[in-house]
Each structure stands twice: as structure tokens, then as C-alpha cells.
Design an enzyme around this catalytic site. Structure first.
Site, PDB file in Angstrom:
ATOM      1  CD  GLU A  21       2.211  -4.007   8.938  1.00  0.00           C
ATOM      2  OE1 GLU A  21       1.804  -4.189   7.780  1.00  0.00           O
ATOM      3  OE2 GLU A  21       3.433  -3.934   9.235  1.00  0.00           O
ATOM      4  CE  LYS A  77       6.232  -2.320  11.785  1.00  0.00           C
ATOM      5  NZ  LYS A  77       6.064  -3.410  10.788  1.00  0.00           N
ATOM      6  CD  GLN A  78       2.593   1.127  10.391  1.00  0.00           C
ATOM      7  OE1 GLN A  78       3.217   0.097  10.540  1.00  0.00           O
ATOM      8  NE2 GLN A  78       2.263   1.598   9.204  1.00  0.00           N
ATOM      9  CD1 TRP A 103       0.736  -0.481   3.080  1.00  0.00           C
ATOM     10  CD2 TRP A 103      -0.680   1.179   3.545  1.00  0.00           C
ATOM     11  NE1 TRP A 103       1.039  -0.020   4.347  1.00  0.00           N
ATOM     12  CE2 TRP A 103       0.185   0.997   4.658  1.00  0.00           C
ATOM     13  CE3 TRP A 103      -1.655   2.174   3.621  1.00  0.00           C
ATOM     14  CZ2 TRP A 103       0.104   1.774   5.816  1.00  0.00           C
ATOM     15  CZ3 TRP A 103      -1.750   2.943   4.774  1.00  0.00           C
ATOM     16  CH2 TRP A 103      -0.871   2.746   5.855  1.00  0.00           C
ATOM     17  CG  ASP A 104       4.755   0.797   1.636  1.00  0.00           C
ATOM     18  OD1 ASP A 104       3.804   0.134   2.079  1.00  0.00           O
ATOM     19  OD2 ASP A 104       5.899   0.733   2.106  1.00  0.00           O
TER      20      ASP A 104
END
Length: 740
Positions: A471, A571-572, A331-332
Site C-alpha cells: 500500500e 510497506k509489506q 481481505w485479511d
């Protein structure tokens, strides 16, 4: 010399050899060559990659990008001894990647054990003008004595993907006197790769030898004191992805160059690079020159990672700089990289969306296999568009067990991410032809997926067992990011179906029911929006030690993935990512409250996180925090960690630097389908200037702390929103502002 256009390595260090091999890659979107040093060293990873050339090794579950036969390595013998910086004395060392021209140059002054001093200058480039061409040159001067030199250079087919051999050697030969050529084939995907290379020395003798998957030119000469000796090498590569006879095409290209020198071909490439910088460069007048270097570095890599030449391909998470993530597409691309192309040359983003459209059947098949309708795009994909996510990750050293990779099974937000990118492309480009066919098809099939993905509970529709952008939190229910993006996906589909006169009544009815009944998480009494149904009920732990080593995933040394999943640990950016994509969804008060609540629980182990926090922070008026997030994002590849980029560049992180400057500090957004500009520059920046494409208009935007200037040359009226005021102009508008 403009140092903000040059990435500089000031000393030879085995500890950073693979990091700089990544940072100083030369490439052009068709190919990428790691900046491994010409001479061999322990642990050094060479890499030569062509976009789209993937292969599956025997026994592997997924394909990976193929490390092709090397054309840049050399063995240099001086007076019978192999040259190495691990021996003798290095008096000076400097390597520079010129971002403006795409050329990498290394200069060394070195003394051997017998007191003979030598100057070495190594040069290389990947042509921006002729995508299949690579040039390299070595110049050696003995500074104080005579010496015998032998340079071995050619095509080295011994290269592997960390021990996995993906190609077989079909044919190698020398023709036309000194033209080496090799034909190779990938063992499973059966792509053929044709490489031709020619070495021309300034003097001396040349002969050839072959064996053990190598075809080598041996160049011998006697060096006189102070007299430069050089070997120029031109190489070409073609594959059956684009032609029927790749070896013949590569030979023909080298032959067509005649006696063209390295310098002349490098200059042609540099002129092509200049046109790129003229069209896309951003200028930051900052008290911190590193900001400009980081942006230039990002733009350089965004350019060389993108396969402009072929819509059958997309951008890997490591670009064409290394084998990390096996060269797969995530998806980046749509959310972190494509916007740069959308706002600088929208046709380039269209090609990236066409990659998804071309591979739509694979997404339809995956959805059907999993019991859903519509299109479920793979979490990781390669050339075929099939799901390529490995079944297992590395062994957890705490538990001794392999951790299953759950992304392919549950990280379904990629479906809505692609739909979101499709809508953004149309809003900016106004490409009605694309939207009426490819775009609307993507929207309809992604909508079919979402309406079939729900679970009904007490009359409401839920999205259960999903993974959001965070994630570290797996198999949860009603992830806010996923639910709101799915809602946006379906709502925009209905909008554009009506706009283009599509009367699929069954889909319309199901989509409307989805919008009426989908559960959307709301703020609680403390104004906190639950990231998912379970998150706020989990215990908190002290994350300070893990925040100090962001990006290392050090928490997984102390906790298993299952244990992390049961904690308030991110994580993000997850909900913060939602705020970035949909800035008007919640009030500034709610966004600000949630930004700091979730940031305290975020380790930023993902390179995608910091720049997104910068954008949301600046929109909340947190200027100092935003600039700190931005600068920390700049250090993901360029920082002091010697191994941060060993396996390849953080492609999405570089895209997010552009996002932070344009959507964050410049305040670019789309409001009522109009371009809006509401800047809030960091205190360190006096001015920023950048090009922007909007509705096929080429704009130049100049911003300072008290003024906005927008110019264009088309002569047609354009309506924009500047600092909240609707303005129409023809060629130029200037407006005084008072920053927030």
C-alpha cells in the site's frame, strides 16, 4: 502450571494498560470484552463489542463497531476512599489470561496510606458454552485490620467510541429484587441491545441507584481481618440481530441460571474450551517455549474473533478486541484467517464465504457505480456489505493535509482474493453443494469484473491504476500480484463452469480472450519480476533506520505518501505474497532471487508481512531466515512495544502465524488436488504435531527432522503426497525423510 498456556502481566503500568486490555480480551465470537481494569485510570480504553452491531455517527462517512455499555467496571471504596493502584503501595501484582479456559485473573496485594493491607482477586470470563453470558467476580480480604468496603457495579452506558456516542438509553430498571436491566438502541442503524446483570455479595447490604446513563448496585460490607468478601456478577447481552426482544432474553438467561456460582459457570465454559483445544491445538517441541505460547495465543484469538454463530458476519481486522479500523472487514479474513478454519473445521470457513455471497449485491452495485461489470467487493465492509472505507486518513504532519484513502478506488485485488479463497475451500472440503451454487456464482461475478476491468494496448490486456498488497505503491499499472491472481480467478472460473456444466457462452468467450491476452509480468535478465510497470525505474533510498522501527510507519514522518510512492519502498510483502499463494508459478531460483531483492526494499510496516516472508524463505531452503521472520512475526502483538496493540489485536498477523507453521515449516500444500506434506522444521523444533481436516477426514500429523507420521480413524483409503512420493494409507502411515 503450563506457562505456554498463560499470558502473564507481572506489573501494573499505565504505559501498557491498553496493550494488555487488548491482549487479554475475553470473548467467544459473539462478543468480546477488553481486559480494562475494573477500576478507572487515565487513558484506559474500555470496550464491549457484539459482532455485527455497527452504527454510523452523525457526520461520519462510514460505520463503526459500537462500544456497548460496560458491565465489568467497578468503583471500590475502602473506608470512604476510592481504591486505585496510583495510591498506596502495591506489594504484588499479577494478571494472567488462561488461554486454555478463557479466564482472566488478576491478583493484587495492596496497602493503603493508613497501613491496612488488602488482597484483591479479580476474575472474569465470557462463556464459551452460552455465548450471551459474561461472568466476573471480585474477592477482597483485609489482611491485618477491619475496614468498610463499598463496591459499585452495574451497567455503565457512558462508554463511547472515543467520544462518539452511538447508543441511546431507552429503558433501565431493577426487577426481581436485584436484577438490573438496560435497553439501548443504536442511533442510526437502530439495533436494540438488551443487557441484564445481577450482583450477589457474600454478605452485607445492597441498594441501587441510576443516573447519567448508569444503573448501579451498591454493595456495602464490613471486612474482618482475614475473612474474604466477594461479589459475583453475571451479565447477559442480546440484540435484535438475533431476537425480537433482547432485554427479555437477557433477563430470562440470568433468571434461568438460578443460584449458579461464578465457578460452576466458568467450569462449564472451560469444558467447552477444552473441546476446542482437543480439535485444533498445535504442539511444538521447541528449545524456545515462546514459540508455543505465541501459537497458543494466536489460536485463542482466532477462536474468539470468529462469529461462528451467524454467517451474516465476518471477522474484523481487530477482531472483537478494539475499535481499530472501525471494526471493518478486509481481505485479511479470506487470505490470512480463513485458512486456519478451513483446515481445522471447514464449515467455519464456509460461513465466512457465505458472508461475501450474502452481500454480493453490494459488490455488484459498487462495480456498476465505478463503470465495471460483475462484483467489486468493498475494500472495507461491515454488517451491510457496503463500501465502508473512509475517504481520508489522518492528517500528514509533514504536509498538513489529509491523505486521501485510495484503497476503495483501486485496491481491487480483494476480488481475486475472495475467488482464490473460494477455490481453496472447495479443494479442501469437497463441498459440491456450496461450489455449485454460492461458489460458482462468486467465481463468475468476479470474473465478469476482471474482464471488464482491463485496458487494451497493442493487442494486450492491461490492469492499470491499481494498488497491490503493497500500500505504499499506489495507482500503478500491471501489479504482478493483481494480474496473476486475476488470471487465476478467471482460469479457475472456466474450469469449474465446465466441471459443473455451466454453459454461459458469452462469459466463456470473454474469459478465454482475457486469459489469452492478459499481460503477465515476467522475470528480466537479472531474474527480477517487476512488481509493477513503474517500480524498477524508481530510485532507491537507505531504509535501514525504518527497518529498525518496523510497524511504526516512521517513513511517513520524513516523506509524504506521494514521495514514498515514487521510491522503491514497500510497506509489506507484495510479489512475495504471490509466491506464497502460488508456490509453483516460478522456479525456486527465481523465487529466491526476488525474495531477497524485494525484502531489502520492504519496511514491514504492515503486520501481514513477516510471516509470509517466513513461508517463502523456508520453501527456498533459507531455514535460519525463515525462523527469524517467524519469531519477529510472533512479536507483533506480544513484543515489547508498549502501544503495539492499543486499538486492538492484529488479527491477520495471528492467522499468519498458523500459516507459517503449517504452510511453511510443516510444508503443507495442495499438489494435483492432493494433500502434500514436505516439512522443513526449524533447528529449534524437535517435533510438531497438529490436526488437519482434508476431504472431511480428520488427520493428525506429527513431524520431526527425520520422520513424518499421518494418522486418521475413518478406515477409508486416502492418497497423500509425502516428501514428493504418492502414498495411500487407511489409518496410519509413517515415513522416514531426509530434510532439505
Amino acid at each position: 502450571m503450563n506457562l505456554t498456556n498463560r499470558l502473564i502481566e507481572k506489573k501494573f503500568d499505565l504505559n501498557t494498560i491498553n496493550k494488555y486490555a487488548t491482549l487479554m480480551v475475553v470473548g467467544n465470537g459473539y462478543l468480546g470484552i477488553r481486559a480494562a481494569l475494573e477500576e478507572n485510570y487515565p487513558e484506559q480504553t474500555r470496550g464491549f463489542y457484539v459482532a455485527g452491531i455497527y452504527n454510523k455517527a452523525p457526520g461520519d462517512a462510514s460505520t463503526e463497531i459500537v462500544n456497548l455499555p460496560d458491565v465489568c467496571g467497578m468503583k471500590i471504596e475502602i473506608d470512604g476512599q476510592t481504591f486505585s493502584l496510583l495510591n498506596g503501595k502495591t506489594h504484588s501484582y499479577n494478571r494472567q489470561l488462561d488461554l486454555a479456559t478463557g479466564e482472566c485473573v488478576r491478583t493484587i496485594e495492596w496497602e493503603n496510606e493508613y497501613g491496612k493491607k488488602f488482597s484483591f482477586v479479580f476474575r472474569r470470563f465470557a462463556s464459551k458454552q452460552q455465548l450471551h453470558l459474561i461472568g466476573s467476580k471480585l474477592t477482597v480480604t483485609c489482611l491485618n485490620d477491619h475496614a468498610d468496603i463499598t463496591i459499585h457495579a452495574g451497567i455503565d452506558g457512558q462508554e463511547t467510541n472515543h467520544g462518539k456516542q452511538h447508543t441511546i438509553e431507552k429503558d433501565v430498571r431493577v426487577t426481581d429484587g436485584n436484577l438490573m436491566q438496560g435497553l439501548y438502541q443504536t442511533v442510526e442503524s437502530e439495533w436494540e441491545i438488551g443487557i441484564a446483570t445481577r450482583c450477589v455479595a457474600s454478605c452485607g447490604e445492597q441498594d441501587f441507584y441510576a443516573g447519567n446513563r448508569q444503573l448501579i448496585a451498591r454493595n456495602k460490607a464490613k471486612l474482618a481481618p482475614g475473612v474474604a468478601y466477594s461479589v459475583e456478577k453475571l451479565s447477559a447481552v442480546h440484540t435484535t440481530l438475533e431476537c425480537e426482544h433482547p432485554c427479555a432474553e437477557s433477563v430470562a438467561l440470568i433468571q434461568s441460571l438460578g443460584n449458579a456460582s461464578y465457578q460452576s459457570l466458568r467450569d462449564q465454559s472451560a469444558r467447552s474450551w477444552q473441546s476446542v483445544w482437543d480439535q485444533k491445538s498445535m504442539t511444538l517441541t521447541s528449545t524456545n517455549s515462546f514459540d508455543q505460547l505465541a501459537i497458543n495465543f494466536a489460536l485463542y484469538h482466532l477462536e474468539i474473533m470468529t462469529p461462528f454463530h451467524d454467517k451474516r458476519m465476518s471477522i474484523a481486522a481487530k477482531g472483537l478486541t478494539g475499535e481499530g479500523y472501525k471494526g471493518h472487514v478486509f481481505w485479511d479474513t479470506e487470505l490470512f484467517i480463513a485458512p486456519f478454519h478451513l483446515y481445522t473445521h471447514s464449515d467455519n470457513m464456509k460461513r465466512l464465504l457465505q458472508y461475501r455471497y450474502i452481500h454480493l449485491q453490494g459488490a455488484l452495485d459498487k462495480a456498476k457505480r465505478n463503470g465495471y461489470e460483475g462484483a467489486l467487493f468493498p475494500w472495507e465492509s461491515a454488517f451491510t456489505g457496503e463500501e465502508e472505507t473512509p475517504e481520508f486518513a489522518a492528517i500528514n504532519i509533514k504536509t498538513g493535509k489529509r491523505q486521501p484513502v485510495a484503497s476503495a478506488a483501486a485496491e481491487h485485488h480483494i476480488v481475486a482474493d475472495i475467488a482464490y479463497a473460494t477455490v481453496q475451500y472447495y479443494l479442501v472440503s469437497q463441498d459440491h453443494t456450496f461450489m455449485k451454487k454460492e461458489g460458482l456464482t462468486l467465481l463468475k461475478e468476479t470474473t465478469r469484473f476482471w474482464v471488464s476491468r482491463t485496458t487494451e494496448k497493442n493487442g494486450r490486456l492491461m490492469l492499470e491504476n491499481v494498488i497491490g498488497p503493497d500500500e505504499y505503491t499506489e495507482y500503478i499499472d500491471n501489479n504482478a500480484y493483481t494480474n496473476y491472481l486475476a488470471y487465476y480467478n478467471v482460469e479457475r472460473t472456466l474450469h469449474y463452469m465446465a466441471h459443473f456444466g455451466d454453459t454461459d457462452r458469452e462469459l466463456v468467450a470473454r474469459a478465454k480472450d482475457f486469459l489469452e491476452r492478459l499481460y503477465l509480468p515476467k522475470p528480466n535478465n537479472e531474474l527480477i519480476i517487476p512488481q509493477d510497470d513503474q517500480f524498477l525505474s524508481k530510485p532507491c533510498i537507505d531504509l535501514s533506520q525504518y527497518k529498525e522501527s518496523q510497524g511504526s510507519q516512521g517513513i511517513l514522518l520524513d516523506y509524504s505518501r506521494h514521495e514514498v510512492n515514487e521510491l522503491q519502498v514497500l510497506k509489506q510483502a507484495d510479489l512475495v505474497m504471490l509466491f506464497y499463494l502460488m508456490p509453483d508459478l516460478f522456479s525456486e531460483e527465481i523465487v529466491k532471487q526476488n525474495l531477497f531483492f524485494y525484502e531489502q526494499r520492504t519496511i514491514h510496516d504492515s503486520s501481514l508481512s513477516k510471516a509470509i516472508h517466513a513461508i517463502v524463505a523456508i520453501r527456498c531452503g533459507e531455514k535460519e531466515a525463515a525462523y527469524q521472520f517467524f519469531q519477529e512475526a510472533c512479536l507483533i502483538d506480544l513484543g515489547g512495544n508498549p502501544h503495539s496493540s492499543d486499538t486492538g489485536i492484529h488479527a491477520a498477523a495471528l492467522g499468519s502465524l498458523w500459516l507459517a507453521t503449517v504452510f511453511g515449516f510443516a510444508g503443507i500444500s495442495i499438489t494435483d488436488e492432493k494433500l502434500a506434506i514436505h516439512p522443513n522444521l526449524p533447528a529449534a523444533w524437535k517435533e510438531m504435531r497438529f490436526p488437519l481436516q482434508w476431504h472431511k477426514e480428520q488427520l493428525v500429523i506429527t513431524l520431526s527432522h527425520d520422520k513424518i507420521e499421518v494418522s486418521k480413524s475413518s478406515g477409508t483409503p486416502l492418497t497423500v503426497i509425502i516428501a514428493g512420493e504418492v502414498c495411500e494409507f487407511v489409518d496410519r502411515i509413517e515415513k522416514k525423510i531426509c530434510e532439505a
